[in-house]
Design an enzyme around this catalytic site. Structure first.
Site, PDB file in Angstrom:
ATOM      1  N   ASN A  10      -3.836 -16.769   3.494  1.00 53.17           N
ATOM      2  CA  ASN A  10      -3.376 -17.282   2.197  1.00 53.17           C
ATOM      3  C   ASN A  10      -2.972 -16.071   1.359  1.00 53.17           C
ATOM      4  OD1 ASN A  10      -3.028 -18.422  -0.306  1.00 53.17           O
ATOM      5  ND2 ASN A  10      -5.195 -18.941  -0.611  1.00 53.17           N
ATOM      6  N   LYS A  12      -1.480 -15.942  -1.397  1.00 53.10           N
ATOM      7  CA  LYS A  12      -1.512 -16.176  -2.848  1.00 53.10           C
ATOM      8  C   LYS A  12      -0.225 -15.625  -3.492  1.00 53.10           C
ATOM      9  CE  LYS A  12      -6.472 -16.239  -2.547  1.00 53.10           C
ATOM     10  NZ  LYS A  12      -7.750 -16.122  -3.205  1.00 53.10           N
ATOM     11  N   HIS A  98      -6.671 -25.767  -3.516  1.00 57.16           N
ATOM     12  CA  HIS A  98      -7.344 -24.467  -3.605  1.00 57.16           C
ATOM     13  C   HIS A  98      -8.046 -24.371  -4.959  1.00 57.16           C
ATOM     14  CE1 HIS A  98      -8.086 -20.192  -3.859  1.00 57.16           C
ATOM     15  NE2 HIS A  98      -7.958 -20.158  -2.544  1.00 57.16           N
ATOM     16  N   GLU A 100      -8.252 -22.082  -7.002  1.00 51.84           N
ATOM     17  CA  GLU A 100      -7.444 -21.467  -8.066  1.00 51.84           C
ATOM     18  C   GLU A 100      -6.512 -22.490  -8.702  1.00 51.84           C
ATOM     19  OE1 GLU A 100      -6.144 -18.157  -5.682  1.00 51.84           O
ATOM     20  OE2 GLU A 100      -8.197 -17.395  -5.744  1.00 51.84           O
ATOM     21  N   GLU A 168     -14.569 -23.182   0.778  1.00 57.17           N
ATOM     22  CA  GLU A 168     -14.451 -21.898   0.101  1.00 57.17           C
ATOM     23  C   GLU A 168     -15.335 -21.900  -1.158  1.00 57.17           C
ATOM     24  OE1 GLU A 168     -10.422 -19.906   1.196  1.00 57.17           O
ATOM     25  OE2 GLU A 168     -10.108 -21.188  -0.532  1.00 57.17           O
ATOM     26  N   GLY A 174     -12.581 -13.567  -3.233  1.00 59.29           N
ATOM     27  CA  GLY A 174     -12.130 -12.300  -3.805  1.00 59.29           C
ATOM     28  C   GLY A 174     -13.232 -11.438  -4.401  1.00 59.29           C
ATOM     29  N   SER A 214     -13.868 -14.111   0.910  1.00 61.15           N
ATOM     30  CA  SER A 214     -14.267 -12.750   1.315  1.00 61.15           C
ATOM     31  C   SER A 214     -14.523 -12.612   2.811  1.00 61.15           C
ATOM     32  CB  SER A 214     -15.484 -12.278   0.514  1.00 61.15           C
ATOM     33  OG  SER A 214     -15.153 -12.183  -0.859  1.00 61.15           O
TER      34      SER A 214
HETATM   35  P1  PGA Z   1     -10.371 -14.093  -0.223  1.00 63.06           P
HETATM   36  O1  PGA Z   1      -9.634 -15.460  -0.592  1.00 63.06           O
HETATM   37  O2  PGA Z   1     -10.358 -13.959   1.263  1.00 63.06           O
HETATM   38  O3  PGA Z   1      -9.548 -13.017  -0.906  1.00 63.06           O
HETATM   39  O4  PGA Z   1     -11.750 -14.175  -0.772  1.00 63.06           O
HETATM   40  C1  PGA Z   1      -9.753 -16.598   0.208  1.00 63.06           C
HETATM   41  C2  PGA Z   1      -9.005 -17.752  -0.403  1.00 63.06           C
HETATM   42  O5  PGA Z   1      -9.050 -17.906  -1.639  1.00 63.06           O
HETATM   43  O6  PGA Z   1      -8.349 -18.529   0.303  1.00 63.06           O
END
Ligand code: PGA
Length: 251
Positions: A10, A12, A98, A100, A168, A174, A214
């Site tokens: 992903n 982003k 997601h 976000e 997640e 992140g 992460s």
């Molecule tokens: P990350 O994000 O691996 O940077 O923690 C995962 C995601 O939000 O899909």
């Protein structure tokens, strides 16, 4: 029960034309080299890079996905992109729900279910994201939150073939922090039970449940070895070919 591992990147809101194409090409070359039959590879670049990424991965088994879609097929929705458009330009997958988007765009379970349903009807596979916040985890509500999100955001037309769930934990995205492997397995097993309730045992047994938050080369082996973890949805570490491929190699 054989569920093919899915390693999904992903990206982003990252990547300009030059580095985005280089990243897609880099992944495609490595995917060709490793030539694995037991593992699928997916990249989900931003909308702006989908067409050029598609060209860059041509001839490799790497699949293409988008990070969101609208539920309508077309019409007066300024700034939105429909699942039919994504399918038309060669996407096989789309991520919906997601955290976000749930947070920054106030997306509800109901809206996410509508998007997922529209995407499936357009011939795409969906990755539906769920996960608790840190406050919810601290309050012992993780399984409750995930249950509500699955019941509300997975559409009735979902099957093991057209739907993937990504667990997640919001606080792990992140941040470099992850739940323990025991905690991840506990939630994934609970998610599979909820899917069985919603879509039947056969779908639940075959549906892939990815872990995200992460995931990196150093923790991937332990996470991907868990019985109910069927792959990863990888953010930060998917922006480096070597890290993305190291995660896949750990599966
Ligand atoms: P990350 O994000 O691996 O940077 O923690 C995962 C995601 O939000 O899909």
């Amino acid at each position: 029960m054989v569920r093919k591992t899915l390693i999904a990147g992903n990206w982003k809101m990252n990547g300009l034309l030059e580095d985005g194409v280089a990243l897609a090409k880099g992944v495609a070359q490595e995917v060709k080299k490793v030539g694995r039959k037991d593992c699928e590879f997916l990249i989900c670049p931003p909308f702006t890079l989908l067409t050029s990424a598609k060209k860059a991965i041509k001839g490799s088994k790497t699949m293409l996905g988008a990070q969101d879609c609208h539920f309508a097929e077309k019409g007066a929705h300024t700034g939105d992109v429909s699942p039919v458009m994504l399918k038309d330009l060669g996407c096989q997958y789309v991520i919906v729900g997601h955290s976000e988007r749930r947070t920054n765009h106030h997306e509800s379970n109901e809206l996410i279910a509508k998007k997922a349903e529209a995407a499936i009807k357009a011939g795409l596979k969906v990755i539906i994201c769920i996960g608790e916040t840190e406050a919810e985890r601290d309050a012992g509500k993780t399984i409750n939150v995930c249950t509500t999100q699955i019941m509300g955001s997975v559409p009735e037309c979902s099957t093991a073939q057209n739907t993937v769930i990504a667990y997640e934990p919001v606080w792990a995205i992140g941040t470099g922090r992850t739940p323990t492997t025991a905690e991840v397995q506990e939630v994934h097993a609970a998610i599979r039970k909820v899917i069985a309730k919603k879509l039947g045992r056969a779908n639940a047994n075959k549906m892939r449940i990815l872990y995200g938050g992460s995931m990196k080369p150093s923790n991937a082996k332990d996470l991907l070895a868990l019985p109910d973890v069927d792959g990863g949805l990888i953010g930060g570490a998917s922006l480096k070919v070597a890290d993305f491929m190291a995660i896949a190699a750990a599966s």
